[in-house]
Design an enzyme around this catalytic site. Structure first.
Site, PDB file in Angstrom:
ATOM      1  N   ALA A  63       0.866  -1.175   0.000  1.00 27.67           N
ATOM      2  CA  ALA A  63       0.000   0.000   0.000  1.00 27.67           C
ATOM      3  C   ALA A  63       0.906   1.230   0.000  1.00 27.67           C
ATOM      4  O   ALA A  63       2.068   1.161   0.419  1.00 27.67           O
ATOM      5  CB  ALA A  63      -0.890  -0.022   1.235  1.00 27.67           C
ATOM      6  N   GLY A 108       0.630  -4.911   0.971  1.00 24.63           N
ATOM      7  CA  GLY A 108      -0.560  -5.033   0.121  1.00 24.63           C
ATOM      8  C   GLY A 108      -0.300  -5.827  -1.151  1.00 24.63           C
ATOM      9  O   GLY A 108      -1.242  -6.365  -1.746  1.00 24.63           O
ATOM     10  N   GLU A 111      -0.624  -9.338  -0.157  1.00 22.16           N
ATOM     11  CA  GLU A 111      -2.048  -9.538   0.113  1.00 22.16           C
ATOM     12  C   GLU A 111      -2.861  -9.623  -1.182  1.00 22.16           C
ATOM     13  O   GLU A 111      -3.825 -10.383  -1.267  1.00 22.16           O
ATOM     14  CB  GLU A 111      -2.551  -8.404   1.010  1.00 22.16           C
ATOM     15  N   GLU A 131       4.730  -4.652   7.516  1.00 20.32           N
ATOM     16  CA  GLU A 131       3.957  -3.601   8.184  1.00 20.32           C
ATOM     17  C   GLU A 131       4.399  -3.266   9.598  1.00 20.32           C
ATOM     18  O   GLU A 131       4.412  -2.100   9.981  1.00 20.32           O
ATOM     19  CB  GLU A 131       2.460  -3.959   8.188  1.00 20.32           C
TER      20      GLU A 131
HETATM   21  N1  CAA Z   1       4.537   3.148  -1.040  1.00 22.12           N
HETATM   22  C1  CAA Z   1       4.912   4.266  -1.656  1.00 22.12           C
HETATM   23  N2  CAA Z   1       5.972   4.376  -2.443  1.00 22.12           N
HETATM   24  C2  CAA Z   1       6.730   3.260  -2.603  1.00 22.12           C
HETATM   25  C3  CAA Z   1       6.415   2.050  -1.976  1.00 22.12           C
HETATM   26  C4  CAA Z   1       5.253   2.006  -1.162  1.00 22.12           C
HETATM   27  N3  CAA Z   1       4.834   0.892  -0.564  1.00 22.12           N
HETATM   28  N4  CAA Z   1       7.354   1.149  -2.306  1.00 22.12           N
HETATM   29  C5  CAA Z   1       8.208   1.773  -3.118  1.00 22.12           C
HETATM   30  N5  CAA Z   1       7.849   3.041  -3.302  1.00 22.12           N
HETATM   31  C6  CAA Z   1       8.522   4.079  -4.100  1.00 22.12           C
HETATM   32  C7  CAA Z   1       9.746   4.625  -3.377  1.00 22.12           C
HETATM   33  O1  CAA Z   1       9.347   5.622  -2.442  1.00 22.12           O
HETATM   34  C8  CAA Z   1      10.530   5.169  -4.520  1.00 22.12           C
HETATM   35  O2  CAA Z   1       9.980   6.405  -4.920  1.00 22.12           O
HETATM   36  P1  CAA Z   1      10.974   7.642  -5.290  1.00 22.12           P
HETATM   37  O3  CAA Z   1      11.753   7.170  -6.472  1.00 22.12           O
HETATM   38  O4  CAA Z   1      10.011   8.740  -5.609  1.00 22.12           O
HETATM   39  O5  CAA Z   1      11.821   7.870  -4.097  1.00 22.12           O
HETATM   40  C9  CAA Z   1      10.254   4.178  -5.634  1.00 22.12           C
HETATM   41  O6  CAA Z   1       9.065   3.495  -5.272  1.00 22.12           O
HETATM   42  C10 CAA Z   1      11.343   3.149  -5.793  1.00 22.12           C
HETATM   43  O7  CAA Z   1      11.567   2.562  -4.527  1.00 22.12           O
HETATM   44  P2  CAA Z   1      13.006   2.423  -3.872  1.00 22.12           P
HETATM   45  O8  CAA Z   1      13.909   3.526  -4.297  1.00 22.12           O
HETATM   46  O9  CAA Z   1      12.814   2.237  -2.403  1.00 22.12           O
HETATM   47  O10 CAA Z   1      13.503   1.059  -4.561  1.00 22.12           O
HETATM   48  P3  CAA Z   1      14.525   0.018  -3.969  1.00 22.12           P
HETATM   49  O11 CAA Z   1      14.827  -0.928  -5.079  1.00 22.12           O
HETATM   50  O12 CAA Z   1      15.668   0.665  -3.282  1.00 22.12           O
HETATM   51  O13 CAA Z   1      13.704  -0.774  -2.824  1.00 22.12           O
HETATM   52  C11 CAA Z   1      11.766  -1.883  -1.911  1.00 22.12           C
HETATM   53  C12 CAA Z   1      12.605  -1.552  -3.185  1.00 22.12           C
HETATM   54  C13 CAA Z   1      12.595  -2.830  -1.017  1.00 22.12           C
HETATM   55  C14 CAA Z   1      10.520  -2.595  -2.361  1.00 22.12           C
HETATM   56  C15 CAA Z   1      11.453  -0.590  -1.151  1.00 22.12           C
HETATM   57  O14 CAA Z   1      10.906   0.354  -2.061  1.00 22.12           O
HETATM   58  C16 CAA Z   1      10.478  -0.771  -0.033  1.00 22.12           C
HETATM   59  O15 CAA Z   1      10.860  -1.260   1.028  1.00 22.12           O
HETATM   60  N6  CAA Z   1       9.209  -0.359  -0.241  1.00 22.12           N
HETATM   61  C17 CAA Z   1       8.206  -0.403   0.778  1.00 22.12           C
HETATM   62  C18 CAA Z   1       7.705  -1.829   0.992  1.00 22.12           C
HETATM   63  C19 CAA Z   1       6.696  -1.864   2.102  1.00 22.12           C
HETATM   64  O16 CAA Z   1       6.996  -1.583   3.252  1.00 22.12           O
HETATM   65  N7  CAA Z   1       5.451  -2.261   1.765  1.00 22.12           N
HETATM   66  C20 CAA Z   1       4.379  -2.388   2.727  1.00 22.12           C
HETATM   67  C21 CAA Z   1       3.584  -1.136   2.774  1.00 22.12           C
HETATM   68  S1  CAA Z   1       2.414  -1.142   4.098  1.00 22.12           S
HETATM   69  C22 CAA Z   1       1.091  -2.030   3.513  1.00 22.12           C
HETATM   70  O17 CAA Z   1       1.094  -2.564   2.432  1.00 22.12           O
HETATM   71  C23 CAA Z   1      -0.084  -2.072   4.455  1.00 22.12           C
HETATM   72  C24 CAA Z   1      -1.153  -3.013   4.063  1.00 22.12           C
HETATM   73  O18 CAA Z   1      -1.123  -4.179   4.398  1.00 22.12           O
HETATM   74  C25 CAA Z   1      -2.309  -2.558   3.358  1.00 22.12           C
END
Ligand code: CAA
Length: 258
Positions: A63, A108, A111, A131
């Site tokens: 998400a 998400g 999920e 999360e």
């Molecule tokens: N939300 C918003 N933006 C996201 C995102 C997310 N979940 N995941 C990645 N992005 C964005 C980053 O912010 C980045 O944007 P910018 O270029 O504008 O900075 C872009 O995507 C590329 O991401 P990274 O530079 O971080 O890429 P990376 O290769 O270094 O890392 C990754 C990849 C390990 C997937 C890392 O992006 C990451 O950890 N993302 C978050 C994953 C996460 O925590 N997901 C769970 C969200 S909570 C949820 O989902 C709740 C639920 O159950 C409903």
């Protein structure tokens, strides 16, 4: 639509989450567009759906953290409901849905894969529920469907540690049915979907309903549900053709969804 793309190849619909700059993270717009995409699928001609993510790195990276960062409690709950309602719609979609997981399936994204009937993935896929590292619980069904998919021990380890697992571990855990090199993932998904699509659609739908609803029931009620659905296939054109073809030692001429 700007964040979800839909194509149809024969009897297979392909839904692609298309927000690669954010690794296909699910913001409200993506959730709305996914809903509209599924609602618009033509169930007369489409018999199986494949869901995937745009690009070569991510299925769905969760998400949208930016959108969630400033939500109030009530807004957080409403956002969870929005995701849950959509994923329940996909889970109960009348025809099978295959997740072709082509990279990160986090939060998400994991999920979304879990609400699909079947998951296959690429070698670079990673599954996780990160999360608790963000100060929240999984919110689009992860605490409920992951445990049903891999059992409580593994699900709790993944959720409590927030650590992701790689494709081979996901295969061992039963979270995915198969792992492919990235370039072979979509051809494999299309082949699998095609194999489903050529079977009698009324029967396939009834199987999905029997499996999904039956696993929520006690065994007596579950087999009673199966009997009803089994019975509902009789007197259909496709049942007659399927059995007639067998008896005449010929191939089915093509099921008609009637
Ligand atoms: N939300 C918003 N933006 C996201 C995102 C997310 N979940 N995941 C990645 N992005 C964005 C980053 O912010 C980045 O944007 P910018 O270029 O504008 O900075 C872009 O995507 C590329 O991401 P990274 O530079 O971080 O890429 P990376 O290769 O270094 O890392 C990754 C990849 C390990 C997937 C890392 O992006 C990451 O950890 N993302 C978050 C994953 C996460 O925590 N997901 C769970 C969200 S909570 C949820 O989902 C709740 C639920 O159950 C409903």
């Amino acid at each position: 639509m700007s964040t979800v793309c839909y194509t149809q190849e024969g009897a297979v619909g392909v839904v692609t989450v298309d927000r690669p700059k954010a690794l296909n993270a699910l913001n409200s717009e993506v959730l709305d567009e996914l809903r509209r995409t599924f609602e618009a699928i033509d169930l007369e001609t489409v018999r199986c759906v494949v869901v995937t993510g745009a690009g070569e790195k991510s299925f769905v990276a969760g998400a949208d953290i930016g959108e969630m960062s400033s939500l109030t409690r009530a807004e957080g709950e409403a956002f969870g409901k929005k995701g849950n309602d959509l994923f329940r719609m996909i889970e109960t979609f009348p025809i099978p849905v295959i997740a072709a997981v082509n990279g990160y399936a986090l939060g998400g994204g994991c999920e979304l894969a879990l609400c699909c009937d079947i998951r296959i993935c690429s070698e670079n896929a990673q599954f996780g529920q990160p999360e608790v590292g963000l100060g929240i619980t999984p919110g689009f069904g992860g605490t409920q469907r992951l445990v049903r998919a891999v059992g409580p021990g593994r699900a709790k380890e993944m959720i409590y540690t927030a650590r992701s697992i790689k494709a081979e571990d996901a295969l061992r855990a039963g979270l995915v049915n198969a792992v492919y090199p990235l370039a072979e993932l979509m051809p494999a998904a299309m082949k699998l979907a095609g194999n489903i699509a050529k079977n009698a659609p009324i029967a396939v739908r009834a199987c999905k309903k029997a499996i999904n609803e039956g696993t929520q029931l006690d065994m007596d009620s579950a087999v009673a549900l199966e009997e009803k659905l089994f019975g509902s296939c009789f007197e259909t054109e496709d049942q007659r053709e399927g059995m007639q073809a067998f008896l005449e030692k010929r191939k089915v001429e093509g099921f008609k969804n009637r």
